[in-house]
Design an enzyme around this catalytic site. Sequence first.
Site, mmCIF file in Angstrom:
data_model
loop_
_atom_site.group_PDB
_atom_site.id
_atom_site.type_symbol
_atom_site.label_atom_id
_atom_site.label_comp_id
_atom_site.label_asym_id
_atom_site.label_seq_id
_atom_site.Cartn_x
_atom_site.Cartn_y
_atom_site.Cartn_z
ATOM 1 N N ASP A 40 -85.023 2.118 -31.994
ATOM 2 C CA ASP A 40 -83.862 2.645 -31.303
ATOM 3 C C ASP A 40 -82.678 2.220 -32.161
ATOM 4 O OD1 ASP A 40 -82.647 3.795 -28.932
ATOM 5 O OD2 ASP A 40 -81.876 1.796 -28.554
ATOM 6 N N ASP A 234 -83.546 -2.326 -27.391
ATOM 7 C CA ASP A 234 -82.813 -3.383 -26.692
ATOM 8 C C ASP A 234 -82.886 -3.207 -25.183
ATOM 9 O OD1 ASP A 234 -81.203 -1.208 -26.336
ATOM 10 O OD2 ASP A 234 -79.387 -2.112 -27.150
ATOM 11 N N ASP A 238 -83.725 2.562 -22.998
ATOM 12 C CA ASP A 238 -84.997 2.787 -23.673
ATOM 13 C C ASP A 238 -86.158 1.961 -23.098
ATOM 14 O OD1 ASP A 238 -84.534 0.287 -24.720
ATOM 15 O OD2 ASP A 238 -83.973 1.001 -26.693
HETATM 16 P P1 ADP Z 1 -78.991 4.714 -28.513
HETATM 17 O O1 ADP Z 1 -80.147 5.656 -28.499
HETATM 18 O O2 ADP Z 1 -78.259 4.797 -29.816
HETATM 19 O O3 ADP Z 1 -79.365 3.319 -28.153
HETATM 20 P P2 ADP Z 1 -78.083 5.461 -25.841
HETATM 21 O O4 ADP Z 1 -79.287 6.277 -25.502
HETATM 22 O O5 ADP Z 1 -77.896 4.163 -25.147
HETATM 23 O O6 ADP Z 1 -77.938 5.263 -27.430
HETATM 24 O O7 ADP Z 1 -76.795 6.347 -25.572
HETATM 25 C C1 ADP Z 1 -76.694 7.612 -26.154
HETATM 26 C C2 ADP Z 1 -75.282 8.114 -26.200
HETATM 27 O O8 ADP Z 1 -74.806 8.289 -24.875
HETATM 28 C C3 ADP Z 1 -74.315 7.153 -26.850
HETATM 29 O O9 ADP Z 1 -74.261 7.348 -28.246
HETATM 30 C C4 ADP Z 1 -73.013 7.537 -26.176
HETATM 31 O O10 ADP Z 1 -72.476 8.661 -26.818
HETATM 32 C C5 ADP Z 1 -73.435 7.936 -24.786
HETATM 33 N N1 ADP Z 1 -73.287 6.853 -23.814
HETATM 34 C C6 ADP Z 1 -74.276 6.178 -23.175
HETATM 35 N N2 ADP Z 1 -73.769 5.264 -22.338
HETATM 36 C C7 ADP Z 1 -72.438 5.331 -22.467
HETATM 37 C C8 ADP Z 1 -71.347 4.629 -21.866
HETATM 38 N N3 ADP Z 1 -71.521 3.643 -20.984
HETATM 39 N N4 ADP Z 1 -70.099 4.990 -22.248
HETATM 40 C C9 ADP Z 1 -69.886 5.981 -23.142
HETATM 41 N N5 ADP Z 1 -70.857 6.661 -23.741
HETATM 42 C C10 ADP Z 1 -72.125 6.356 -23.406
HETATM 43 MG MG MG Z 2 -80.160 1.852 -26.973
#
Ligand code: ADP
Ligand code: MG
Length: 341
Positions: A40, A234, A238
């Site tokens: 991730d 983390d 996920d």
């Molecule tokens: P990653 O796969 O990189 O760990 P996430 O799945 O946690 O990312 O989140 C995907 C996308 O959703 C982030 O890149 C962001 O654009 C958006 N996002 C998720 N949670 C938030 C939040 N609390 N505030 C703003 N944007 C968010």
């Molecule tokens: Mg993540």
Amino acid sequence: MISIPLSFFGGIGGASARGILIKGSSYLEMLAKTDRVVFDKTGTLTRGTFSVTAVRPAQPELSGQALLQLAAAAERFSDHPVSQSLRRAAGQLPETLVTTDARELAGHGVTAQVGGRAVAAGNAKLMAALGLTAPAVDEIGTVVHVAADGAYLGYIVISDEPKSGAREAIARLRADGVRVVMLTGDRKRTADAVAEELGIAEVHSELLPEDKVTQVERLLGEKGSGECLAFVGDGINDAPVLSRADIGIAMGAMGSDAAIEAADVVLMDDDPMKISLAMRISRKTMRLVWQNIVFALAVKAVCLVLGALGIANMWVAIFADVGVMVLCVLNAARALDTKRL
Ligand code: ADP
Ligand code: MG
């Protein structure tokens, strides 16, 4: 064969001395067979402590600081790394920005009532879900669009840096013949830039948490039966993937409690380099286990033949039993030593 569990204890002990918690010997065995590692992005390969690099209000009367404060207030109750970074950049929030009804939409962002206004902060998908079109953003970084009461207010760009050592960690896995894949919910532009910097060829971006599960299931389907797939995350957005993979590896220092609970292996210091180390420890442990099995069986076979020929005496029999055990136990103890791995 007392030496077999001892080898596993040695491997698990050796790993824990290096900050790698392995929750059982079957995972140690599976790590040795892992031929693909799926990462991730946020918080795993990147630090997850972003700095705000641009604030772009879309309305002339709105100041950058006001936009940032509104976003930070909406994000007040989220524990996503994006939200923590916004709150840090915004500093102390004015008392008028009272947050209620905060909702987190996984892979999208948050919505909340802030000071009487319905505020949304998140990615372009969130804006689309609200019927708003977010402008295309050229800057590299994670973009947080902000809207209030159905009107688009502007965006904030935050950039996340790859962890020091992440590039070497990937290179080392690839040198060991492991296929490396990165999954992320972030937009394609940022994901591709990070992957390029880290030397990862296979990237899938703009994924919702359930899309990550689908991707991992596809990769699980492609592999051979004797091989294992590890997922490193983390736990924020996920956790389902962590439990779906053959081996779930969680970041222990920054990761959520749910991730540490769902994972089979926990990296106490969040260092991605520890993944290839864990795999080397497991391969060494399995090597010792097999050495001991083959050695013990060979000595016993020789003694059996000697006995059948009438050459063996009591001392040969004692060596074949106790001597072999002592040698195997000493060999198993080598699993504890991880210094040269
Ligand atoms: P990653 O796969 O990189 O760990 P996430 O799945 O946690 O990312 O989140 C995907 C996308 O959703 C982030 O890149 C962001 O654009 C958006 N996002 C998720 N949670 C938030 C939040 N609390 N505030 C703003 N944007 C968010
Ligand atoms: Mg993540």
